[in-house]
Structures are given as structure tokens and as C-alpha cells.
Design a protein around this motif. Structure first.
Motif, PDB file in Angstrom:
ATOM      1  N   ILE A  74       0.902  -1.291   0.189  1.00  9.27           N
ATOM      2  CA  ILE A  74       0.085   0.009   0.084  1.00  9.27           C
ATOM      3  C   ILE A  74       1.036   1.241  -0.089  1.00  9.27           C
ATOM      4  O   ILE A  74       1.796   1.444   0.781  1.00  9.27           O
ATOM      5  N   PHE A  75       0.637   2.174  -0.977  1.00  6.91           N
ATOM      6  CA  PHE A  75       1.189   3.356  -1.001  1.00  6.91           C
ATOM      7  C   PHE A  75       0.151   4.525  -0.483  1.00  6.91           C
ATOM      8  O   PHE A  75      -0.518   4.797  -1.374  1.00  6.91           O
ATOM      9  N   SER A  76       0.754   5.209   0.549  1.00  2.00           N
ATOM     10  CA  SER A  76      -0.145   5.980   1.204  1.00  2.00           C
ATOM     11  C   SER A  76       0.033   7.524   0.500  1.00  2.00           C
ATOM     12  O   SER A  76       1.118   7.826  -0.276  1.00  2.00           O
ATOM     13  N   VAL A  77      -0.713   8.432   0.965  1.00  2.00           N
ATOM     14  CA  VAL A  77      -0.516   9.847   0.633  1.00  2.00           C
ATOM     15  C   VAL A  77       0.502  10.437   1.182  1.00  2.00           C
ATOM     16  O   VAL A  77       1.267  11.388   0.557  1.00  2.00           O
ATOM     17  N   SER A  78       0.945  10.022   2.234  1.00  2.00           N
ATOM     18  CA  SER A  78       2.167  10.427   2.978  1.00  2.00           C
ATOM     19  C   SER A  78       3.448   9.951   2.149  1.00  2.00           C
ATOM     20  O   SER A  78       4.331  10.518   2.297  1.00  2.00           O
ATOM     21  N   ASP A  79       3.237   8.734   1.972  1.00  2.00           N
ATOM     22  CA  ASP A  79       4.556   8.046   0.894  1.00  2.00           C
ATOM     23  C   ASP A  79       4.575   9.117  -0.419  1.00  2.00           C
ATOM     24  O   ASP A  79       5.759   9.503  -0.614  1.00  2.00           O
ATOM     25  N   PHE A  80       3.367   9.585  -0.860  1.00  2.00           N
ATOM     26  CA  PHE A  80       3.649  10.360  -1.963  1.00  2.00           C
ATOM     27  C   PHE A  80       4.134  11.706  -1.818  1.00  2.00           C
ATOM     28  O   PHE A  80       5.051  12.055  -2.484  1.00  2.00           O
ATOM     29  N   THR A  81       3.524  12.266  -0.815  1.00  2.42           N
ATOM     30  CA  THR A  81       4.176  13.790  -0.628  1.00  2.42           C
ATOM     31  C   THR A  81       5.596  13.647  -0.046  1.00  2.42           C
ATOM     32  O   THR A  81       6.255  14.546  -0.473  1.00  2.42           O
ATOM     33  N   SER A  82       6.237  12.717   0.683  1.00  2.00           N
ATOM     34  CA  SER A  82       7.439  12.664   0.964  1.00  2.00           C
ATOM     35  C   SER A  82       8.281  12.393  -0.174  1.00  2.00           C
ATOM     36  O   SER A  82       9.291  13.303  -0.296  1.00  2.00           O
TER      37      SER A  82
END
Length: 259
Positions: A74-82
Motif C-alpha cells: 500500500i502506497f499512502s498519501v504521506s508516501d506520495f508527499t514525501s
């Protein structure tokens, strides 16, 4: 004097409005590099179903955040922003302009305005229970627990529904997201088409993907270990392909529901 905000271009629009091609043309003119803000194109192997841009279509323009994680994870929104922020820093250091192309509005909003959901650790015991339920059943649970959050969420996305329920169980409710002053000097370009033309393009593109091997791609992903449940959770094309391949839908029903 305060440091000026970093300049950023964002290209948004519904599916089939031509965002990817427009972004490449713009990048060629302004010296840009493209960051994908698509929650499914980050996954390796989800190529035909997501309409991932090809190397030829990139026309030499660097593209980032494509094919960076296994679809089993699972790739989260926090993963994306980082990852997006660190990529933008690198693009700026090269003297180029970052161009965000999406895709997933929640990702773009989180990046530009800092709107994110609270950091609640995964509750694996709860997730195992919830993962057995359909999206409609999960949505009904969320409606009872937090009607406000239920009005805002994609009711067909089991991953987001499970995450919302998980946060509510931990905190009592999903805290209302606070808007903050934008971090960047952002130029937003929205692409739109008349409804009739948009439907025509979607129809044409869907059947082009079927001819291009979208069903075979889903079969291969499952053979490589991607569960049907996870494929359904990935949404859109993969949800209906998984149901078709499990014989829960006929091909005609699959195409009708997807379109």
C-alpha cells in the motif's frame, strides 16, 4: 526578505482529457520534469489498465513516481508527499520546473496545501476483519461511525474506507482536515472537455486498452501473486477485471460497469 516560494505547475482534469500529452508539450517549452500524482501508476506492472505513459510518449521528458512500488504493497498519501517533495528539490537543483500531473486530487491537495489524514498506525487485526467486507458494507459502517467523513470519501474505494474506519476506531472520529497556507507558488491548469466528447474518448480508450492486452495484464498480475481482493481494492479497471476473471461478471457486464 523571506525566501520566495518554489514555483510549481499542476495539471489537473478528468480522465481522457489529455493531461499526459499536454504536460509533455508544456515541459518541452518550459524546461520541465513531470511528477505523476496518480495513486495507481506508482505501482509496477499496472501499465495498460492505468493508461501509463510510454517511453515514446514521454518524448525525452523525465517522468517521476511511476513504477516505484509493488502493487502488493500500500502506497499512502504521506508516501506520495514525501517522495514528491524530495523529487521537486532535485528538479529545482537541476534548474528545471516541476510539473505535477494528476490523477489523484487527494495527492495534489496534500502536496500543495499540506492536507493529510492523521498518522495512526495500522491495526492489522481490525483490517483482517474489514477486508472481508464489500465496499458498500464498509461505507455503511463509516456512515454510522462518522457521517461527515462518509460524505467526503470515495464510497467505492475499500482501501480508503478501511483506513477511515481504522482512524475512527483509534481516535473516535476522523479529524477534519485543516487547510494551511499553500507551500508553493502554484500555477494550476485544468483541462476539460464537453461531456459528449469526454464519453467518446473514454469509450475509444477503453476498447483500445482491451485490444492492447488489459485482460492479459490482469491475469499476469494475479499469476505473479497479486490477490483478487488486492486487485479489486486497486479500483477502476482492475476492480472489474478481477471480478470478470473470477467469473463474477460477464465480459459485457465488465465493460458496461467499467465504462
Amino acid at each position: 526578505m523571506k525566501n520566495p516560494k518554489q514555483k510549481l505547475i499542476v495539471i489537473l482534469g478528468q480522465t481522457a482529457t489529455g493531461k499526459s500529452a499536454f504536460a509533455v508539450t508544456l515541459a518541452k517549452k518550459v524546461g520541465g520534469e513531470i511528477i505523476s500524482a496518480d495513486s495507481r501508476q506508482v505501482y509496477k506492472g499496472l501499465d495498460i489498465g492505468t493508461g501509463k505513459i510510454t517511453t515514446r510518449e514521454m518524448r525525452g521528458v523525465p517522468h517521476h513516481l511511476l513504477d516505484i512500488v509493488s502493487p502488493k504493497k500500500i502506497f499512502s498519501v504521506s508516501d506520495f508527499t514525501s517522495k514528491a517533495i524530495s523529487t521537486m528539490v532535485e528538479i529545482k537543483q537541476r534548474g528545471n520546473v516541476p510539473i505535477i500531473v494528476g490523477g489523484t486530487g487527494f495527492y495534489i491537495d496534500a502536496l500543495i496545501n499540506g492536507n493529510t489524514l492523521p498518522e495512526v498506525p495500522p491495526n492489522m487485526k481490525l483490517r483482517k476483519i474489514l477486508e472481508r467486507k464489500s465496499a458498500s458494507a464498509l461505507f455503511r459502517i463509516l456512515q454510522k461511525l462518522d457521517p461527515r467523513r462518509a460524505k467526503e470519501i470515495d464510497q467505492h474505494n475499500p482501501i480508503r474506507l478501511i483506513r477511515a474506519i481504522e482512524i475512527i476506531k483509534a481516535l473516535g472520529k476522523v479529524p477534519k482536515q485543516k487547510s494551511v497556507r499553500p507551500k508553493y507558488d502554484t500555477l494550476k491548469i485544468g483541462l476539460a472537455l464537453p461531456e459528449r466528447e469526454l464519453k467518446r474518448r473514454i469509450h475509444t480508450r477503453l476498447f483500445a486498452r482491451i485490444r492492447g492486452g488489459m485482460i492479459a495484464e490482469a491475469k499476469r498480475l494475479h499469476k505473479e501473486g497479486l490477490s483478487w481482493k488486492r486487485m479489486e481494492a486497486l479500483g477502476l479497471e482492475y476492480r472489474y477485471l478481477a471480478k470478470y476473471l473470477q467469473k463474477k461478471l460477464t465480459k459485457k457486464e465488465m465493460l458496461e460497469q467499467l465504462e
